[in-house]
Write a protein that holds these residues in place. Structure first.
Motif, PDB file in Angstrom:
ATOM      1  N   ILE A  72     -52.072  45.897 -36.005  1.00 12.93           N
ATOM      2  CA  ILE A  72     -51.000  46.863 -36.249  1.00 12.93           C
ATOM      3  C   ILE A  72     -51.635  48.082 -36.905  1.00 12.93           C
ATOM      4  CG2 ILE A  72     -48.882  47.296 -37.548  1.00 12.93           C
ATOM      5  CD1 ILE A  72     -48.229  44.306 -37.238  1.00 12.93           C
ATOM      6  N   PRO A  73     -51.357  49.281 -36.400  1.00  8.85           N
ATOM      7  CA  PRO A  73     -52.022  50.491 -36.913  1.00  8.85           C
ATOM      8  C   PRO A  73     -51.487  50.960 -38.272  1.00  8.85           C
ATOM      9  CG  PRO A  73     -50.445  51.102 -35.235  1.00  8.85           C
ATOM     10  CD  PRO A  73     -50.451  49.591 -35.289  1.00  8.85           C
ATOM     11  N   LEU A  74     -51.576  50.089 -39.265  1.00 12.20           N
ATOM     12  CA  LEU A  74     -51.140  50.429 -40.625  1.00 12.20           C
ATOM     13  C   LEU A  74     -52.245  51.233 -41.291  1.00 12.20           C
ATOM     14  CD1 LEU A  74     -49.101  50.055 -42.959  1.00 12.20           C
ATOM     15  CD2 LEU A  74     -50.296  47.922 -43.503  1.00 12.20           C
ATOM     16  N   ALA A  75     -51.968  52.496 -41.582  1.00 14.69           N
ATOM     17  CA  ALA A  75     -52.979  53.374 -42.176  1.00 14.69           C
ATOM     18  C   ALA A  75     -53.059  53.203 -43.693  1.00 14.69           C
ATOM     19  CB  ALA A  75     -52.685  54.836 -41.829  1.00 14.69           C
ATOM     20  N   ASN A  76     -51.902  53.054 -44.344  1.00 14.18           N
ATOM     21  CA  ASN A  76     -51.886  52.977 -45.801  1.00 14.18           C
ATOM     22  C   ASN A  76     -50.571  52.354 -46.268  1.00 14.18           C
ATOM     23  OD1 ASN A  76     -53.186  53.533 -48.309  1.00 14.18           O
ATOM     24  ND2 ASN A  76     -51.775  55.220 -48.636  1.00 14.18           N
ATOM     25  N   VAL A  77     -50.627  51.693 -47.413  1.00 14.02           N
ATOM     26  CA  VAL A  77     -49.439  51.102 -48.033  1.00 14.02           C
ATOM     27  C   VAL A  77     -49.323  51.654 -49.449  1.00 14.02           C
ATOM     28  CG1 VAL A  77     -48.329  48.970 -48.796  1.00 14.02           C
ATOM     29  CG2 VAL A  77     -49.755  48.949 -46.748  1.00 14.02           C
ATOM     30  N   ASN A  78     -48.142  52.111 -49.812  1.00 13.53           N
ATOM     31  CA  ASN A  78     -47.845  52.524 -51.183  1.00 13.53           C
ATOM     32  C   ASN A  78     -46.622  51.741 -51.637  1.00 13.53           C
ATOM     33  OD1 ASN A  78     -49.740  54.822 -51.593  1.00 13.53           O
ATOM     34  ND2 ASN A  78     -48.651  55.594 -49.802  1.00 13.53           N
ATOM     35  N   ILE A  79     -46.706  51.186 -52.833  1.00 13.03           N
ATOM     36  CA  ILE A  79     -45.602  50.373 -53.338  1.00 13.03           C
ATOM     37  C   ILE A  79     -45.247  50.845 -54.742  1.00 13.03           C
ATOM     38  CG2 ILE A  79     -44.849  48.033 -53.917  1.00 13.03           C
ATOM     39  CD1 ILE A  79     -46.834  47.030 -51.787  1.00 13.03           C
ATOM     40  N   ARG A  80     -43.960  51.062 -54.977  1.00 12.40           N
ATOM     41  CA  ARG A  80     -43.449  51.426 -56.296  1.00 12.40           C
ATOM     42  C   ARG A  80     -42.531  50.304 -56.758  1.00 12.40           C
ATOM     43  NH1 ARG A  80     -43.923  55.645 -53.277  1.00 12.40           N
ATOM     44  NH2 ARG A  80     -41.905  55.513 -52.288  1.00 12.40           N
ATOM     45  N   LEU A  81     -42.735  49.861 -57.996  1.00 13.61           N
ATOM     46  CA  LEU A  81     -41.950  48.744 -58.525  1.00 13.61           C
ATOM     47  C   LEU A  81     -41.355  49.113 -59.875  1.00 13.61           C
ATOM     48  CD1 LEU A  81     -44.948  47.344 -57.422  1.00 13.61           C
ATOM     49  CD2 LEU A  81     -43.276  45.537 -57.249  1.00 13.61           C
ATOM     50  N   LYS A  82     -40.201  48.523 -60.140  1.00 18.04           N
ATOM     51  CA  LYS A  82     -39.548  48.734 -61.430  1.00 18.04           C
ATOM     52  C   LYS A  82     -38.858  47.438 -61.833  1.00 18.04           C
ATOM     53  CE  LYS A  82     -36.387  51.618 -63.918  1.00 18.04           C
ATOM     54  NZ  LYS A  82     -35.250  52.476 -63.956  1.00 18.04           N
ATOM     55  N   HIS A  83     -38.931  47.125 -63.121  1.00 23.22           N
ATOM     56  CA  HIS A  83     -38.266  45.939 -63.663  1.00 23.22           C
ATOM     57  C   HIS A  83     -37.143  46.380 -64.586  1.00 23.22           C
ATOM     58  CE1 HIS A  83     -37.698  42.955 -66.932  1.00 23.22           C
ATOM     59  NE2 HIS A  83     -37.629  42.136 -65.907  1.00 23.22           N
ATOM     60  N   ASP A  84     -36.002  45.716 -64.456  1.00 25.24           N
ATOM     61  CA  ASP A  84     -34.929  45.904 -65.422  1.00 25.24           C
ATOM     62  C   ASP A  84     -34.129  44.611 -65.494  1.00 25.24           C
ATOM     63  OD1 ASP A  84     -33.607  46.097 -62.962  1.00 25.24           O
ATOM     64  OD2 ASP A  84     -32.444  47.858 -63.493  1.00 25.24           O
ATOM     65  N   ARG A  85     -33.125  44.606 -66.339  1.00 19.71           N
ATOM     66  CA  ARG A  85     -32.283  43.418 -66.490  1.00 19.71           C
ATOM     67  C   ARG A  85     -30.847  43.840 -66.204  1.00 19.71           C
ATOM     68  NH1 ARG A  85     -33.969  38.958 -68.604  1.00 19.71           N
ATOM     69  NH2 ARG A  85     -32.219  38.565 -69.976  1.00 19.71           N
ATOM     70  N   ILE A  86     -30.135  42.959 -65.496  1.00 26.53           N
ATOM     71  CA  ILE A  86     -28.738  43.236 -65.159  1.00 26.53           C
ATOM     72  C   ILE A  86     -27.901  42.010 -65.500  1.00 26.53           C
ATOM     73  CG2 ILE A  86     -29.303  44.890 -63.336  1.00 26.53           C
ATOM     74  CD1 ILE A  86     -28.703  42.610 -61.296  1.00 26.53           C
ATOM     75  N   HIS A  87     -26.602  42.205 -65.592  1.00 24.02           N
ATOM     76  CA  HIS A  87     -25.692  41.083 -65.801  1.00 24.02           C
ATOM     77  C   HIS A  87     -25.708  40.213 -64.549  1.00 24.02           C
ATOM     78  CE1 HIS A  87     -23.968  42.383 -69.596  1.00 24.02           C
ATOM     79  NE2 HIS A  87     -23.971  43.608 -69.116  1.00 24.02           N
ATOM     80  N   ALA A  88     -25.778  38.913 -64.737  1.00 26.80           N
ATOM     81  CA  ALA A  88     -25.828  37.975 -63.612  1.00 26.80           C
ATOM     82  C   ALA A  88     -24.639  38.175 -62.676  1.00 26.80           C
ATOM     83  CB  ALA A  88     -25.878  36.548 -64.136  1.00 26.80           C
ATOM     84  N   ARG A  89     -23.483  38.479 -63.222  1.00 29.78           N
ATOM     85  CA  ARG A  89     -22.292  38.646 -62.382  1.00 29.78           C
ATOM     86  C   ARG A  89     -22.433  39.834 -61.424  1.00 29.78           C
ATOM     87  NH1 ARG A  89     -20.699  40.158 -67.525  1.00 29.78           N
ATOM     88  NH2 ARG A  89     -20.249  42.370 -67.743  1.00 29.78           N
ATOM     89  N   ASP A  90     -23.363  40.768 -61.730  1.00 25.93           N
ATOM     90  CA  ASP A  90     -23.586  41.932 -60.872  1.00 25.93           C
ATOM     91  C   ASP A  90     -24.664  41.683 -59.817  1.00 25.93           C
ATOM     92  OD1 ASP A  90     -21.688  43.362 -62.322  1.00 25.93           O
ATOM     93  OD2 ASP A  90     -23.182  44.115 -63.738  1.00 25.93           O
TER      94      ASP A  90
END
Length: 146
Positions: A72-90
């Motif tokens: 597969i001609p994948l030239a580059n991968v960029n990944i942005r990640l973020k962690h947070d906490r939410i109410h389980a009901r959401d």
């Protein structure tokens, strides 16, 4: 201290700051700390930074391996990640409905001459990286004093 067996990560207080930790893993050494706003010295990434880095790098490596294997001609991968906490009901995907749950948002940018089918397949493969699977499954952390 004796040399740890392969695959063992050793963490010890660095002695340079209130929360600064010295980590040795696979012959590499690095520092983990908390930001100044949390009482640390800000001398290194936080534990969550490393967690996100583990997930992001595992995802990118998994995508690269798959693309290489399938030509597969994948030239580059960029990944942005973020962690947070939410109410389980959401949380639509969570089994529990009480308390708070951790949420990691992962944005994947795929560069290259890819068609829609290749992009969809790569997105599906992203969820198969070993760290992703570990985080989504139950983890049994066993702790003992030595």
């Amino acid at each position: 201290m004796t040399q740890p067996e392969p695959g063992t990560v050793v963490v010890s207080e660095a002695g340079t700051g209130r929360y600064t930790q010295h980590v040795t893993a696979g012959g590499y050494e690095f520092v983990v700390d908390e930001p100044v706003s949390m009482g640390g010295d800000g001398s290194g990434p936080t534990p969550y930074d490393f967690l996100l880095g583990a997930l992001g790098s595992c995802t990118a490596i998994t995508l690269r391996m798959y693309a290489d294997r399938k030509n597969i001609p994948l030239a580059n991968v960029n990944i942005r990640l973020k962690h947070d906490r939410i109410h389980a009901r959401d949380c639509e995907r969570c089994d529990t409905e009480v308390g708070m749950v951790s949420r990691i948002t992962r944005e994947i940018e795929l560069e290259g001459d890819l068609d829609d089918e290749q992009r969809a397949k790569l997105l599906a493969i992203a969820d198969k990286c070993p760290v992703h699977r570990t985080l989504e499954n139950q983890i049994d952390v066993q702790t003992k004093l030595v």
